[in-house]
Enzyme design. Structure first.
Site, mmCIF file in Angstrom:
data_model
loop_
_atom_site.group_PDB
_atom_site.id
_atom_site.type_symbol
_atom_site.label_atom_id
_atom_site.label_comp_id
_atom_site.label_asym_id
_atom_site.label_seq_id
_atom_site.Cartn_x
_atom_site.Cartn_y
_atom_site.Cartn_z
ATOM 1 N N HIS A 16 68.661 26.586 11.675
ATOM 2 C CA HIS A 16 70.032 25.938 11.417
ATOM 3 C C HIS A 16 71.289 26.806 12.372
ATOM 4 O O HIS A 16 71.457 27.613 12.099
ATOM 5 C CB HIS A 16 70.602 26.642 9.511
ATOM 6 N N CYS B 113 72.322 18.918 11.492
ATOM 7 C CA CYS B 113 73.602 19.867 11.217
ATOM 8 C C CYS B 113 74.176 20.681 12.503
ATOM 9 O O CYS B 113 75.611 20.468 12.700
ATOM 10 C CB CYS B 113 72.523 21.061 11.383
ATOM 11 N N ASP C 296 80.930 24.912 7.541
ATOM 12 C CA ASP C 296 79.533 23.896 7.927
ATOM 13 C C ASP C 296 79.141 23.087 7.086
ATOM 14 O O ASP C 296 79.477 22.972 6.162
ATOM 15 C CB ASP C 296 78.585 25.536 7.361
#
Length: 273
Positions: free
Chosen positions: A114, A77, A129
């Protein structure tokens, strides 16, 4: 001159656009954001192979770009979303970093690990995202509650489950599934450096003990966790098979588009065993 928070000036934008196969408008509109988001996910896989190989995960833009753009590799991420933030900043978007607690169906309170992005377009906020992996949204999500969104065959919604705490969910054949919860507190590259160190080194992190590789598309999700390769479709059908160590480099290349050199292929096979 506006200060560069996301190091967009260090980005080779043309190389990035070639990597994701995008040659459309670069005006900072929602349509451009949506196309870049989908193109990034289609081209660059989610993977933790550097961690499994015992290496550090640098988060400076030139290093991330060398790996995710210059090679047939992916990342997790922080790498994905820091690269995407640099792209958006370079194009003139207003970008704020956020952070969330991953749930993946669990009601256990987990650490904030995250990264995601808040993008302001003409006064309307969107969540971008490109680094959540196989279960994440394919397109930006409007930062407002009570709206169901279809991305290909997948459905998402956003709830405010407590004042200032937002929950992103995906719909599965057996009902709604909690993905992650976040607040709107701004986060900065220095914060992600701390989160990244924990996530990439702590023995209880899900990314340290085993291979995790994912690819998310409008009609199919493919995930390799440990030795299990899972193929899932929106209607709920799931296929599973074991991937033996000797087959791993081939699966990485053919299923996920990840090409390893001979030394890394040997090392990842050994770790996979």
């Amino acid at each position: 001159m506006t200060e560069s928070l996301w190091s967009g000036a260090e980005l080779d934008l043309d190389a990035y656009l070639r990597r994701i196969g995008y040659d459309g408008s670069l005006r900072p509109t929602f349509d451009t954001l949506r196309a870049l988001h989908r193109g990034h996910l289609a081209a660059i896989p989610f993977e933790n192979l550097e961690i499994v190989l015992g290496r550090s995960v640098p988060l400076d833009v030139p290093t991330i770009q060398a790996k995710l753009v210059g090679q047939s590799r992916g990342g997790y991420c922080f790498e994905h979303n820091l690269l995407f933030a640099a792209v958006l900043e370079r194009l003139g978007y207003s970008v704020t970093g956020l952070a969330s607690r991953v749930r993946m169906g669990s009601d256990q309170r987990r650490a904030t690990t995250h990264m995601l992005l808040r993008v302001d377009i003409a006064g309307e906020d969107w969540l971008a995202d490109v680094g959540f992996g196989g279960d994440g949204p394919l397109e930006p999500i409007p930062l407002r509650t009570g709206v169901e969104l279809r991305h290909g065959g997948w459905t998402f919604d956003l709830l405010e489950e407590a004042p200032g705490v937002f929950l992103l969910r995906s719909h599965r054949p057996d009902g709604w599934f909690d993905l992650h919860a976040f607040t709107l507190e701004p986060r900065y590259p220095v914060d992600y450096g701390l989160f990244n160190y924990y996530t990439s080194t702590h023995p209880q992190s899900p990314f340290t003990p085993r291979v995790i590789v994912q690819r998310n598309g409008p009609d199919v999700r493919r995930t390799l966790v440990g030795q299990e390769l899972r193929t899932e479709r929106p209607e709920g059908t799931v296929q599973r098979r074991d991937v033996p160590a000797d087959e791993l480099p081939t699966v990485l290349a053919k299923v996920f588009g990840i090409e390893l050199d001979a030394q890394d292929a040997r090392s990842i096979r050994d770790r996979h065993r």
